[in-house]
Design an enzyme around this catalytic site. Structure first.
Site, PDB file in Angstrom:
ATOM      1  N   ASN A   1       0.877  -1.172   0.000  1.00  0.00           N
ATOM      2  CA  ASN A   1       0.000   0.000   0.000  1.00  0.00           C
ATOM      3  C   ASN A   1       0.916   1.223   0.000  1.00  0.00           C
ATOM      4  O   ASN A   1       1.441   1.609   1.033  1.00  0.00           O
ATOM      5  CB  ASN A   1      -0.895  -0.030   1.248  1.00  0.00           C
ATOM      6  CG  ASN A   1      -1.752   1.219   1.362  1.00  0.00           C
ATOM      7  OD1 ASN A   1      -1.852   2.000   0.418  1.00  0.00           O
ATOM      8  ND2 ASN A   1      -2.370   1.413   2.520  1.00  0.00           N
ATOM      9  N   TRP A   2       1.107   1.787  -1.173  1.00  0.00           N
ATOM     10  CA  TRP A   2       2.042   2.919  -1.297  1.00  0.00           C
ATOM     11  C   TRP A   2       1.483   4.202  -0.701  1.00  0.00           C
ATOM     12  O   TRP A   2       2.192   5.185  -0.589  1.00  0.00           O
ATOM     13  CB  TRP A   2       2.383   3.151  -2.777  1.00  0.00           C
ATOM     14  CG  TRP A   2       3.175   2.059  -3.434  1.00  0.00           C
ATOM     15  CD1 TRP A   2       3.691   0.946  -2.841  1.00  0.00           C
ATOM     16  CD2 TRP A   2       3.559   1.995  -4.822  1.00  0.00           C
ATOM     17  NE1 TRP A   2       4.370   0.190  -3.772  1.00  0.00           N
ATOM     18  CE2 TRP A   2       4.299   0.812  -4.990  1.00  0.00           C
ATOM     19  CE3 TRP A   2       3.329   2.814  -5.932  1.00  0.00           C
ATOM     20  CZ2 TRP A   2       4.825   0.430  -6.230  1.00  0.00           C
ATOM     21  CZ3 TRP A   2       3.859   2.434  -7.152  1.00  0.00           C
ATOM     22  CH2 TRP A   2       4.607   1.250  -7.310  1.00  0.00           C
ATOM     23  N   LYS A   3       0.199   4.221  -0.405  1.00  0.00           N
ATOM     24  CA  LYS A   3      -0.448   5.442   0.112  1.00  0.00           C
ATOM     25  C   LYS A   3      -0.180   6.604  -0.854  1.00  0.00           C
ATOM     26  O   LYS A   3      -0.205   6.394  -2.061  1.00  0.00           O
ATOM     27  CB  LYS A   3       0.008   5.717   1.546  1.00  0.00           C
ATOM     28  CG  LYS A   3      -0.138   4.456   2.412  1.00  0.00           C
ATOM     29  CD  LYS A   3       0.051   4.672   3.862  1.00  0.00           C
ATOM     30  CE  LYS A   3      -0.125   3.355   4.598  1.00  0.00           C
ATOM     31  NZ  LYS A   3      -0.051   3.474   6.027  1.00  0.00           N
TER      32      LYS A   3
ATOM     33  N   HIS B   1      -9.529   1.494   4.493  1.00  0.00           N
ATOM     34  CA  HIS B   1      -8.263   1.623   5.223  1.00  0.00           C
ATOM     35  C   HIS B   1      -8.465   2.556   6.422  1.00  0.00           C
ATOM     36  O   HIS B   1      -9.244   3.507   6.341  1.00  0.00           O
ATOM     37  CB  HIS B   1      -7.177   2.168   4.288  1.00  0.00           C
ATOM     38  CG  HIS B   1      -5.819   2.101   4.918  1.00  0.00           C
ATOM     39  ND1 HIS B   1      -5.381   3.052   5.800  1.00  0.00           N
ATOM     40  CD2 HIS B   1      -4.836   1.168   4.826  1.00  0.00           C
ATOM     41  CE1 HIS B   1      -4.163   2.705   6.221  1.00  0.00           C
ATOM     42  NE2 HIS B   1      -3.810   1.574   5.644  1.00  0.00           N
TER      43      HIS B   1
ATOM     44  N   GLU C   1      -6.773   4.891   7.553  1.00  0.00           N
ATOM     45  CA  GLU C   1      -6.516   6.314   7.273  1.00  0.00           C
ATOM     46  C   GLU C   1      -7.727   6.960   6.605  1.00  0.00           C
ATOM     47  O   GLU C   1      -7.902   8.174   6.666  1.00  0.00           O
ATOM     48  CB  GLU C   1      -5.251   6.455   6.411  1.00  0.00           C
ATOM     49  CG  GLU C   1      -4.001   6.229   7.257  1.00  0.00           C
ATOM     50  CD  GLU C   1      -2.824   5.649   6.514  1.00  0.00           C
ATOM     51  OE1 GLU C   1      -2.791   5.715   5.261  1.00  0.00           O
ATOM     52  OE2 GLU C   1      -1.927   5.100   7.184  1.00  0.00           O
TER      53      GLU C   1
ATOM     54  N   GLU D   1      -5.727  -4.691  10.513  1.00  0.00           N
ATOM     55  CA  GLU D   1      -4.676  -3.692  10.736  1.00  0.00           C
ATOM     56  C   GLU D   1      -4.978  -2.918  12.013  1.00  0.00           C
ATOM     57  O   GLU D   1      -5.757  -1.949  11.990  1.00  0.00           O
ATOM     58  CB  GLU D   1      -4.612  -2.712   9.564  1.00  0.00           C
ATOM     59  CG  GLU D   1      -4.338  -3.371   8.229  1.00  0.00           C
ATOM     60  CD  GLU D   1      -3.734  -2.385   7.236  1.00  0.00           C
ATOM     61  OE1 GLU D   1      -2.612  -2.621   6.796  1.00  0.00           O
ATOM     62  OE2 GLU D   1      -4.378  -1.371   6.937  1.00  0.00           O
TER      63      GLU D   1
ATOM     64  N   GLY E   1       2.268   2.346  10.689  1.00  0.00           N
ATOM     65  CA  GLY E   1       3.239   3.427  10.514  1.00  0.00           C
ATOM     66  C   GLY E   1       3.917   3.861  11.802  1.00  0.00           C
ATOM     67  O   GLY E   1       4.574   4.893  11.845  1.00  0.00           O
TER      68      GLY E   1
ATOM     69  N   SER F   1       3.169  -2.048  10.332  1.00  0.00           N
ATOM     70  CA  SER F   1       4.627  -2.125  10.550  1.00  0.00           C
ATOM     71  C   SER F   1       5.213  -3.496  10.224  1.00  0.00           C
ATOM     72  O   SER F   1       6.096  -3.982  10.934  1.00  0.00           O
ATOM     73  CB  SER F   1       4.983  -1.695  11.977  1.00  0.00           C
ATOM     74  OG  SER F   1       4.584  -0.350  12.191  1.00  0.00           O
TER      75      SER F   1
ATOM     76  N   GLY G   1       2.677  -1.099   4.266  1.00  0.00           N
ATOM     77  CA  GLY G   1       2.758   0.322   3.921  1.00  0.00           C
ATOM     78  C   GLY G   1       4.200   0.742   3.702  1.00  0.00           C
ATOM     79  O   GLY G   1       4.770   0.554   2.634  1.00  0.00           O
ATOM     80  N   GLY G   2       4.820   1.295   4.732  1.00  0.00           N
ATOM     81  CA  GLY G   2       6.164   1.871   4.635  1.00  0.00           C
ATOM     82  C   GLY G   2       7.172   0.980   3.921  1.00  0.00           C
ATOM     83  O   GLY G   2       7.904   1.439   3.036  1.00  0.00           O
TER      84      GLY G   2
HETATM   85  P1  PGA Z   1       2.671   0.316   7.624  1.00  0.00           P
HETATM   86  O1  PGA Z   1       1.228   0.558   6.968  1.00  0.00           O
HETATM   87  O2  PGA Z   1       3.206  -0.981   7.080  1.00  0.00           O
HETATM   88  O3  PGA Z   1       3.487   1.500   7.217  1.00  0.00           O
HETATM   89  O4  PGA Z   1       2.468   0.246   9.108  1.00  0.00           O
HETATM   90  C1  PGA Z   1       0.346  -0.509   6.779  1.00  0.00           C
HETATM   91  C2  PGA Z   1      -0.933  -0.025   6.161  1.00  0.00           C
HETATM   92  O5  PGA Z   1      -1.348   1.105   6.452  1.00  0.00           O
HETATM   93  O6  PGA Z   1      -1.561  -0.729   5.345  1.00  0.00           O
END
Ligand code: PGA
Length: 260
Positions: free
Chosen positions: A11-13, A98, A100, A170, A176, A216, A237-238
Site C-alpha cells: 500500500n504505497w499510500k 483503510h 486512514e 490492521e 506506521g 509495521s 505500507g512503509g
Molecule cells: P505500515 O502501513 O506498514 O506503514 O504500518 C500498513 C498499512 O497502512 O496498510
C-alpha cells in the site's frame, strides 16, 4: 486440507512523488518477483499512477490495486474514482476501508459496504481493512470493534461473494508506528475474525477467505507473523516503498508457503 495462498500487498499510500519513481519501484518489484507464483503479490498505487504502473507490470503475475473508490458507477462526484475507472487503469484489486480513510476522513462501515458491493459487481477483488485503535484495545474492546466492522462492512454479502473478498486486520496503533502486534496478538484476532466469518458465512467460506495482517510489517518480522496459522499474508505500507524491503517480505512469504 485447504491451503490459502500467501498474499502480500503493498500500500504505497500517497507515495512516491512522481510517475517515473512509481514505475521504477514497480519495475524493481517485478524483476525481484520474476514469474514465481508461490506467493500472490499486488501493488496499491495512487490512482493517478495506476495506468503507468500497470504498464510496468504488464505480463507479470503481480496484481494492481486502487487504494479507494466510489460506490457510484459514474456521476457528479468531484475528485472520485469509480470501479470501472480502476479496471480501465489495469487494476485487479481495490483496498477499501483503510484506517486512514476511516479515521482520517470519516469513512463509515456503511460506505465501505457500498463500495465493496460495487467493487464485486465490477469484478475487482476487494481488500477490506478492519482494526481497532489503541484506546479500543486498551479498554478491551478489540473483539467487539472488529465484530462491528465485519457486520457493517460485509452486510448483505452472500458466501459466494465473500469468497472473493480479502480481509486485512490492521490494528490502528501498529500502522506506521513501528509498533507491530506480536504474532500472538495478531493470531488471536485473526482466529476471532475467522470464527466470526464461520458463524456468518459458514465454515467453508471461513476457510477460503484470506486474512492479511497489516501494521509495521518489515522483512525482519514478516516470517514470524506469516507463520501464524490464521495469517495469510500482509498489507504493507512503509516497507513497500523500498523494493528490497518489500521483496524481503515476499521472500518470507515464500518460506512460509513451503512450510504450510
Ligand atoms: P505500515 O502501513 O506498514 O506503514 O504500518 C500498513 C498499512 O497502512 O496498510
Amino acid at each position: 486440507m485447504l491451503t490459502r495462498k500467501i498474499f502480500i500487498a503493498g500500500n504505497w499510500k500517497m507515495n512516491p512523488g512522481t510517475s517515473e519513481q512509481a514505475k521504477a519501484l514497480a519495475k524493481a518489484v517485478r524483476e525481484g518477483v520474476g514469474s514465481a507464483s508461490e506467493v500472490e503479490v499486488a501493488l496499491g498505487a495512487p490512482a493517478i499512477f495506476l495506468s503507468a504502473v500497470s504498464e510496468s507490470l504488464n505480463d507479470s503475475p503481480i496484481g494492481l490495486a486502487g487504494q479507494n473508490m466510489h460506490w457510484a458507477k459514474d456521476g457528479a462526484y468531484t475528485g472520485e474514482t469509480s470501479a470501472s475507472m480502476l479496471l480501465d487503469s489495469g487494476c485487479t484489486h481495490v483496498i477499501l476501508g483503510h484506517s486512514e480513510r476511516r479515521h482520517g476522513m470519516g469513512e463509515t462501515d456503511e460506505q465501505v459496504n457500498r463500495k465493496l458491493k460495487s467493487a464485486l459487481e465490477a469484478g475487482l477483488y476487494p481488500i477490506v481493512c478492519i482494526g481497532e485503535t489503541l484506546e479500543e484495545r486498551e479498554s478491551d474492546r478489540t473483539e467487539s470493534v472488529v465484530a462491528g466492522q465485519l457486520t457493517g462492512s460485509l452486510a448483505g454479502l452472500s458466501p459466494e461473494e465473500m469468497n472473493k473478498v480479502v480481509l486485512a486486520y490492521e490494528p490502528v496503533w501498529a500502522i506506521g508506528t513501528g509498533r507491530t502486534a506480536t504474532p500472538g496478538q495478531a493470531q488471536d484476532v485473526h482466529a476471532f475474525i475467522r470464527r466470526t466469518l464461520a458463524a456468518r458465512f459458514g465454515e467453508k467460506t471461513a476457510l477460503i477467505v484470506k486474512i492479511q495482517y497489516g501494521g509495521s510489517v518489515k522483512p525482519d518480522n514478516a516470517e514470524e507473523l506469516l507463520g501464524c496459522p490464521d495469517i495469510d499474508g500482509a498489507l504493507v505500507g512503509g516497507a513497500s516503498l523500498k523494493a528490497s524491503d518489500f521483496l524481503g517480505i515476499i521472500e518470507a512469504g515464500r518460506k512460509v508457503s513451503v512450510a504450510r
